[in-house]
Design a protein around this motif. Structure first.
Motif, PDB file in Angstrom:
ATOM      1  N   ARG A 215     -10.508  -7.758   2.134  1.00 58.51           N
ATOM      2  CA  ARG A 215      -9.657  -7.358   1.017  1.00 58.51           C
ATOM      3  C   ARG A 215      -8.538  -8.389   0.811  1.00 58.51           C
ATOM      4  O   ARG A 215      -7.373  -8.146   1.132  1.00 58.51           O
ATOM      5  N   PRO A 216      -8.903  -9.566   0.268  1.00 55.00           N
ATOM      6  CA  PRO A 216      -7.913 -10.622   0.070  1.00 55.00           C
ATOM      7  C   PRO A 216      -7.043 -10.380  -1.158  1.00 55.00           C
ATOM      8  O   PRO A 216      -7.270  -9.449  -1.938  1.00 55.00           O
ATOM      9  N   ILE A 217      -6.061 -11.255  -1.339  1.00 56.70           N
ATOM     10  CA  ILE A 217      -5.297 -11.298  -2.584  1.00 56.70           C
ATOM     11  C   ILE A 217      -6.072 -12.182  -3.554  1.00 56.70           C
ATOM     12  O   ILE A 217      -6.476 -13.296  -3.201  1.00 56.70           O
ATOM     13  N   VAL A 218      -6.326 -11.680  -4.760  1.00 56.93           N
ATOM     14  CA  VAL A 218      -7.102 -12.444  -5.752  1.00 56.93           C
ATOM     15  C   VAL A 218      -6.308 -12.624  -7.034  1.00 56.93           C
ATOM     16  O   VAL A 218      -5.425 -11.825  -7.351  1.00 56.93           O
ATOM     17  N   ARG A 219      -6.636 -13.685  -7.763  1.00 55.70           N
ATOM     18  CA  ARG A 219      -6.042 -13.922  -9.085  1.00 55.70           C
ATOM     19  C   ARG A 219      -7.112 -13.660 -10.142  1.00 55.70           C
ATOM     20  O   ARG A 219      -8.174 -14.282 -10.113  1.00 55.70           O
ATOM     21  N   ASP A 236      -3.631  -7.469  -4.934  1.00 56.39           N
ATOM     22  CA  ASP A 236      -3.818  -7.420  -3.483  1.00 56.39           C
ATOM     23  C   ASP A 236      -4.802  -6.287  -3.189  1.00 56.39           C
ATOM     24  O   ASP A 236      -4.448  -5.107  -3.289  1.00 56.39           O
ATOM     25  N   LEU A 237      -6.035  -6.648  -2.862  1.00 55.91           N
ATOM     26  CA  LEU A 237      -7.073  -5.634  -2.682  1.00 55.91           C
ATOM     27  C   LEU A 237      -6.829  -4.742  -1.468  1.00 55.91           C
ATOM     28  O   LEU A 237      -7.445  -3.679  -1.341  1.00 55.91           O
ATOM     29  N   SER A 238      -5.939  -5.164  -0.564  1.00 51.49           N
ATOM     30  CA  SER A 238      -5.656  -4.322   0.601  1.00 51.49           C
ATOM     31  C   SER A 238      -4.835  -3.094   0.219  1.00 51.49           C
ATOM     32  O   SER A 238      -4.715  -2.155   1.012  1.00 51.49           O
ATOM     33  N   TYR A 239      -4.279  -3.100  -1.012  1.00 48.68           N
ATOM     34  CA  TYR A 239      -3.498  -1.955  -1.481  1.00 48.68           C
ATOM     35  C   TYR A 239      -4.255  -1.116  -2.500  1.00 48.68           C
ATOM     36  O   TYR A 239      -3.845  -0.002  -2.809  1.00 48.68           O
ATOM     37  N   ASP A 240      -5.330  -1.669  -3.059  1.00 47.82           N
ATOM     38  CA  ASP A 240      -6.088  -0.941  -4.077  1.00 47.82           C
ATOM     39  C   ASP A 240      -7.511  -0.723  -3.575  1.00 47.82           C
ATOM     40  O   ASP A 240      -8.390  -1.561  -3.750  1.00 47.82           O
ATOM     41  N   TYR A 241      -7.745   0.427  -2.946  1.00 55.42           N
ATOM     42  CA  TYR A 241      -9.042   0.695  -2.318  1.00 55.42           C
ATOM     43  C   TYR A 241     -10.133   1.080  -3.316  1.00 55.42           C
ATOM     44  O   TYR A 241     -11.289   1.255  -2.949  1.00 55.42           O
TER      45      TYR A 241
END
Length: 249
Positions: A215-219, A236-241
């Motif tokens: 779950r990386p940060i993506v643009r 930030d995919l670590s916060y949006d499951y």
């Protein structure tokens, strides 16, 4: 790996794997690389890394004795066929333990890589620390690489799906702390990788999260309808499951 493959007994066994099945050979190399990453993360010394590396390269050598038609079977196996395949762990151990310059703990990677943390594995139903740490590492690398590889009987899993599977198996099939260590030290989505999300967004990986590499940060560079965003923005995919990576370009 080059140092290990240069050893005669290792090279002979790798050749036997390659002759038996091309997938087995590539899979063994992949497992050795992944196992080496875990070993380095655990702070193993050179001797330990060599023992683990040899065990990881040759953990599936017993499969070279399984008939090719059984290895490449697309359909379900009978109970007898499954028992025959399960014997590859003991066959591999017996083969390696008698070879010069292959340590007994390296040979145990062949014997124990199908043992599971909760005791449901084979051949002996060992659990937790009854399983040698090298074999636990090889087992984890084996399952991860098998999941992300295409097989004749199923499609490959995405790295994200494979990581989710491993975490779901924490402290049941595998030691949860070992899974966490593994996931902190592999880059399944290297920075600058272009990915597609389950929402239809196309994005570029900006930064990896060591606590959740899947779950990386993506643009975001493309909206689900195919249009460009008014300006690129980050998620930030670590916060949006609810958002996951489903494809890598």
């Amino acid at each position: 790996l080059a140092d290990l493959a240069g050893r005669k007994e290792v090279l002979v066994n790798l050749t036997n794997l390659h002759v038996a099945d091309g997938y087995l050979f590539q899979h063994s190399v992949n497992v050795a690389v992944l196992a080496g990453i875990i070993g380095m993360a655990k702070g193993y010394n050179r001797y330990q890394l060599e023992e683990l590396g040899v065990g990881a390269l040759l953990f599936d050598i017993g499969m070279a004795q399984i008939p090719k038609e059984l290895l490449n079977r697309n359909g379900p196996l009978t109970a007898e066929e499954r028992k025959l395949i399960e014997k590859h762990t003991e066959a591999g151990f017996q083969l390696l333990r008698g070879q010069f310059d292959i340590s007994i703990v390296s040979a145990h990677c062949a014997l124990q890589h199908h043992e599971r943390y909760n005791g449901t594995g084979y051949p002996r139903g060992l659990k937790k620390n009854e399983i040698h740490e090298y074999a636990q590492i090889v087992a984890l690398a084996d399952v991860f690489d098998a999941l992300v590889s295409s097989r004749s009987y199923r499609k490959r899993y995405t790295p994200n799906e494979a990581i989710e599977y491993l975490f779901a198996a924490g402290n049941t099939l595998f030691d949860l702390e070992l899974i966490r260590l593994f996931c902190r030290n592999i880059a399944i989505y290297p920075v600058a990788t272009t990915v597609k999300l389950n929402t239809g967004h196309v994005a570029v990986v900006l930064e990896n999260n060591p606590l959740a590499v899947h779950r990386p940060i993506v643009r975001i560079i493309q909206e689900p309808d195919g249009t460009d965003p008014a300006s690129p923005y980050e998620i930030d995919l670590s916060y949006d499951y609810n958002m996951t990576i489903v494809q890598v370009f």
